[in-house]
Enzyme design. Structure first.
Site, PDB file in Angstrom:
ATOM      1  CB  ILE A  66      -0.915   0.007   1.238  1.00 38.97           C
ATOM      2  CG1 ILE A  66      -1.783  -1.253   1.241  1.00 38.97           C
ATOM      3  CG2 ILE A  66      -1.784   1.250   1.286  1.00 38.97           C
ATOM      4  CD1 ILE A  66      -2.685  -1.387   0.043  1.00 38.97           C
ATOM      5  CG  ASN A  80      -4.932  -7.583   3.021  1.00 40.73           C
ATOM      6  OD1 ASN A  80      -5.979  -8.060   2.579  1.00 40.73           O
ATOM      7  ND2 ASN A  80      -3.807  -7.591   2.321  1.00 40.73           N
ATOM      8  CG  HIS A  82      -1.566 -13.931   5.230  1.00 40.27           C
ATOM      9  ND1 HIS A  82      -0.965 -13.651   4.018  1.00 40.27           N
ATOM     10  CD2 HIS A  82      -0.911 -15.001   5.746  1.00 40.27           C
ATOM     11  CE1 HIS A  82       0.009 -14.526   3.815  1.00 40.27           C
ATOM     12  NE2 HIS A  82       0.062 -15.353   4.844  1.00 40.27           N
ATOM     13  CD  GLU A 152      -9.248 -16.324   3.976  1.00 41.14           C
ATOM     14  OE1 GLU A 152      -9.849 -15.658   3.105  1.00 41.14           O
ATOM     15  OE2 GLU A 152      -8.143 -16.846   3.776  1.00 41.14           O
TER      16      GLU A 152
END
Length: 203
Positions: A66, A80, A82, A152
């Site tokens: 970023i 974010n 992962h 997730e």
């Protein structure tokens, strides 16, 4: 509090249909490249997000670094996800199926998704939430990926809800914690990181 950012590479209006209602969301085209000359520069991107009154930026497996301008403009505000339990199996080059193959090859007994804050490096920002899944004896990378992906999707929704409900607090040493909705005195990760022996099953 509203969380809104569509980080897309196509300069279109996205139509999202939900509950028989259609909403049009603004689309930010970034970065500016030879193929996308209308894309924004990092500085213009920050200005655009300010105009949209964006509070948090939620990335979904975004693989590039970023821009520093965005990190500085949105400290502790970019997340974010992962597909491993960071700090293990993270960093440059660890993404997608490569992560799950490396987990299995290492002999690790556990994996799972990590939601983390974004800084100037790959996968080194403060960890906000994790969810543990077992690595079974006969797992393929695809098997493990499916198990992690399921968690997730649930975990990111839960974390996003916590942000919207302002249940994120910061410990004195800079570690982010999430308050339990029903009992604010209970903090994640304490109750979420219990690993029970009964998940040590084999396929």
């Amino acid at each position: 509090m509203e969380i809104l950012l569509f980080w897309l590479r196509i300069n279109l209006i996205v139509e999202v249909q939900s509950m028989q209602k259609i909403r049009k969301f603004p689309v930010v085209l970034f970065p500016r490249t030879k193929d996308a000359p209308d894309g924004l520069s990092p500085g213009d991107l920050v200005a655009a997000l300010r105009r949209l009154e964006v509070d948090f930026i939620l990335l979904a497996g975004y693989l590039k670094l970023i821009p520093a301008e965005l990190i500085q403009a949105y400290p502790r505000s970019i997340l974010n996800i992962h597909p491993s339990l960071l700090p293990a199996f993270g960093g440059k080059g660890y993404y997608g199926m490569k992560v799950h193959k490396a987990v299995i090859a290492s002999g690790a007994r556990y994996s799972g998704p990590t939601i983390h804050f974004v800084d100037e490096h790959y996968d080194t920002g403060r960890i906000l939430a994790q969810r543990v899944v077992p690595v079974l004896a006969n797992d393929t990378a695809e098997d493990l990926a499916a198990r992690v992906l399921h968690e997730e999707h649930q975990l990111y929704v839960e974390v996003t809800a916590a942000l919207c409900e302002e249940r994120l607090i910061w410990r004195e040493d800079g570690v982010p914690l999430i308050q339990n909705k029903e009992n604010p005195n209970e903090l994640y990760p304490a109750e979420e990181c219990d690993i029970h022996a009964d998940i040590l099953t084999t396929a």
